[in-house]
Design an enzyme around this catalytic site. Structure first.
Site, PDB file in Angstrom:
ATOM      1  N   ASP A   1      50.287  45.830   9.799  1.00 52.71           N
ATOM      2  CA  ASP A   1      50.432  44.223  10.446  1.00 52.71           C
ATOM      3  C   ASP A   1      49.321  44.251  11.496  1.00 52.71           C
ATOM      4  OD1 ASP A   1      51.390  46.187  12.325  1.00 52.71           O
ATOM      5  OD2 ASP A   1      53.539  45.150  12.782  1.00 52.71           O
TER       6      ASP A   1
ATOM      7  N   ASP B   1      45.940  47.791  16.975  1.00 58.70           N
ATOM      8  CA  ASP B   1      45.828  47.639  18.338  1.00 58.70           C
ATOM      9  C   ASP B   1      45.229  48.751  18.888  1.00 58.70           C
ATOM     10  OD1 ASP B   1      46.341  46.936  21.087  1.00 58.70           O
ATOM     11  OD2 ASP B   1      48.439  46.556  21.096  1.00 58.70           O
TER      12      ASP B   1
ATOM     13  N   VAL C   1      50.900  39.158  20.373  1.00 54.56           N
ATOM     14  CA  VAL C   1      51.092  38.162  19.364  1.00 54.56           C
ATOM     15  C   VAL C   1      52.237  38.362  18.532  1.00 54.56           C
ATOM     16  CG1 VAL C   1      48.652  37.661  19.299  1.00 54.56           C
ATOM     17  CG2 VAL C   1      49.593  39.388  17.759  1.00 54.56           C
TER      18      VAL C   1
ATOM     19  N   ASP D   1      56.836  41.314  15.714  1.00 53.69           N
ATOM     20  CA  ASP D   1      58.069  40.823  16.951  1.00 53.69           C
ATOM     21  C   ASP D   1      57.812  41.382  18.100  1.00 53.69           C
ATOM     22  OD1 ASP D   1      58.112  44.036  16.471  1.00 53.69           O
ATOM     23  OD2 ASP D   1      60.040  43.850  17.378  1.00 53.69           O
TER      24      ASP D   1
END
Ligand code: IMP
Length: 179
Positions: free
Chosen positions: A99, A102, A152, A158
């Protein structure tokens, strides 16, 4: 727009266009090859579902779950496999659908773990990349849309299991997680 979102970064249409382009490139790169798409639960589920349909060619799908943030907005750096693959990937082409990259710590761990199973190839497609915060170098063959160093949510991502169903990606109001 949801009341907890301060800014929409990528609309449904922008995400669709990017995923479609990525899918077309993947179909071209793996033409005549077998391919297993591996999604990391749960954040990458929307991405995997759309990416799979954007790939014109035979693919398989499998899922892994690792521990990441829990309900906190900060990376713990602790990665634990909660659900492993059902498929034996030895000698197979594997593409991880993530997803967001980071810190990169989760992917680094996953890549090392999956590489030890001797796949034929192992690559990464990420929907989003957080700008300038990677603590480790990740070679992402199919890089995603760039987002600023903010928390985000949406399109699978989520906060405390909420906001995954938003069709866009947006910045979460910091008062939500600083409460
Ligand atoms: P990393 O190990 O720091 O690269 O991030 C691991 C996981 O944390 C990602 O796959 C996401 O599930 C989650 N994550 C990181 N940043 C965000 C964010 O801004 N919003 C929601 N989830 C995030």
């Amino acid at each position: 727009m949801h009341q907890d979102i301060v800014k929409v970064l990528y609309s449904k249409e922008e995400i669709e266009a990017h995923v479609r382009k990525m899918g077309a490139q993947i179909a071209k790169d793996y033409q005549g090859e077998d391919l297993i798409l591996v999604a990391v639960l749960r954040g990458a589920v929307m991405f995997l579902a759309d990416l799979a349909r954007a790939i014109d060619g035979p693919i398989e799908m499998d899922f892994m779950a690792v521990s990441s943030y829990g309900s906190s907005a900060k990376s713990s750096g602790v990665v634990r496999i909660i659900k492993d693959l059902d498929t034996d990937i030895k000698g197979r082409n594997v593409l991880i659908a993530e997803d967001i990259v980071d810190s990169g710590l989760t992917l680094k761990y996953l890549l090392k773990n999956l590489a030890s199973r001797q796949p034929k190839s192992l690559e990464v497609a990420s929907l989003l990349i957080k700008e300038g915060v990677q603590q480790v170098n990740i070679d992402c063959k199919y890089p995603g849309l760039v987002v600023p160093n903010e928390f985000v949510v949406g399109y699978g991502l989520d906060y405390g299991e909420r906001y995954r169903n938003l069709p866009y990606v947006g910045i979460l109001d910091s008062t939500v997680y600083k409460k």
